[in-house]
Motif scaffolding. Structure first.
Motif, mmCIF file in Angstrom:
data_model
loop_
_atom_site.group_PDB
_atom_site.id
_atom_site.type_symbol
_atom_site.label_atom_id
_atom_site.label_comp_id
_atom_site.label_asym_id
_atom_site.label_seq_id
_atom_site.Cartn_x
_atom_site.Cartn_y
_atom_site.Cartn_z
ATOM 1 N N ILE A 62 7.176 31.862 57.452
ATOM 2 C CA ILE A 62 6.615 31.694 58.794
ATOM 3 C C ILE A 62 7.477 32.856 59.766
ATOM 4 N N ILE A 63 8.761 33.289 59.368
ATOM 5 C CA ILE A 63 9.426 34.263 60.192
ATOM 6 C C ILE A 63 8.899 35.579 59.739
ATOM 7 N N LEU A 64 8.772 35.695 58.262
ATOM 8 C CA LEU A 64 7.996 36.926 57.818
ATOM 9 C C LEU A 64 6.866 37.267 58.387
ATOM 10 N N HIS A 65 5.693 36.356 58.688
ATOM 11 C CA HIS A 65 4.524 36.557 59.026
ATOM 12 C C HIS A 65 4.756 36.940 60.801
ATOM 13 N N ILE A 66 5.636 36.390 61.309
ATOM 14 C CA ILE A 66 5.867 36.474 62.710
ATOM 15 C C ILE A 66 6.560 38.097 62.907
ATOM 16 N N THR A 108 10.251 42.245 64.755
ATOM 17 C CA THR A 108 11.650 41.697 64.363
ATOM 18 C C THR A 108 12.288 40.855 65.502
ATOM 19 N N SER A 109 12.282 41.058 66.762
ATOM 20 C CA SER A 109 12.898 40.521 67.930
ATOM 21 C C SER A 109 12.154 39.439 68.189
ATOM 22 N N VAL A 110 10.952 39.156 68.048
ATOM 23 C CA VAL A 110 10.127 37.847 68.185
ATOM 24 C C VAL A 110 10.609 36.890 67.219
ATOM 25 N N ALA A 111 10.242 37.665 65.988
ATOM 26 C CA ALA A 111 10.835 36.752 64.694
ATOM 27 C C ALA A 111 12.170 36.210 64.804
ATOM 28 N N GLU A 170 15.168 29.372 67.560
ATOM 29 C CA GLU A 170 14.409 28.223 68.417
ATOM 30 C C GLU A 170 14.475 27.324 66.997
ATOM 31 N N ILE A 171 13.994 27.685 65.938
ATOM 32 C CA ILE A 171 13.778 26.483 64.875
ATOM 33 C C ILE A 171 15.022 26.074 64.464
#
Length: 105
Positions: free
Chosen positions: A18-22, A28-31, A37-38
Motif C-alpha cells: 500500500i505504501i509503495l503504491h502511494i 514520498t511525503s504523502v506515503a 496514519e495507519i
C-alpha cells in the motif's frame, strides 16, 4: 490494560504494498503521512482492541476476525484475550477480493 500488537508477515507485506503504491502515485511525503496514519490506527488497538467491527461475511466472522476500516484499506485482526495481544493478519485495499485473501491465511 495494554495489549501487545503482533503483525504477521502477510500484514507487513500488505502495508509495504500500500505504501509503495502511494509513494509511486503521489510521492514520498504523502506515503509517509499515510504510513503514520495507519501506524496510529494500529497502535490504537493496544488500548482498545475492540474498536474494529465484526465482518459481514460469515466465513470471516466464524474464524474470529475483526476488521478496522482505514479509509480505502481494511485491517483484519484477532484479539487473543488469554495472552492480551492483538494479532494483525492482513492489511488490504477494500477494492480487492479480500475475502479470498483472508481465507487463504
Amino acid at each position: 490494560m495494554k495489549y501487545r500488537i503482533i503483525r504477521t508477515d502477510t500484514a507487513d507485506s500488505g502495508l509495504r504494498k500500500i505504501i509503495l503504491h502511494i509513494a509511486q502515485s503521489f510521492g514520498t511525503s504523502v506515503a509517509l503521512e499515510k504510513l503514520g496514519e495507519i501506524e496510529k490506527s494500529i497502535f490504537a488497538l493496544e488500548r482498545n482492541p475492540y474498536i474494529g467491527t465484526i465482518p459481514h461475511y460469515t466465513v470471516l466472522k466464524r474464524q474470529g476476525y475483526r476488521v478496522l476500516t482505514l479509509e480505502k484499506d481494511l485491517l483484519f485482526y484477532k484479539v487473543d484475550e488469554d495472552n492480551k495481544c492483538v494479532v494483525i493478519y492482513a492489511l488490504v485495499d477494500q477494492r480487492q477480493d479480500y475475502v479470498n485473501i483472508i481465507r487463504g491465511l
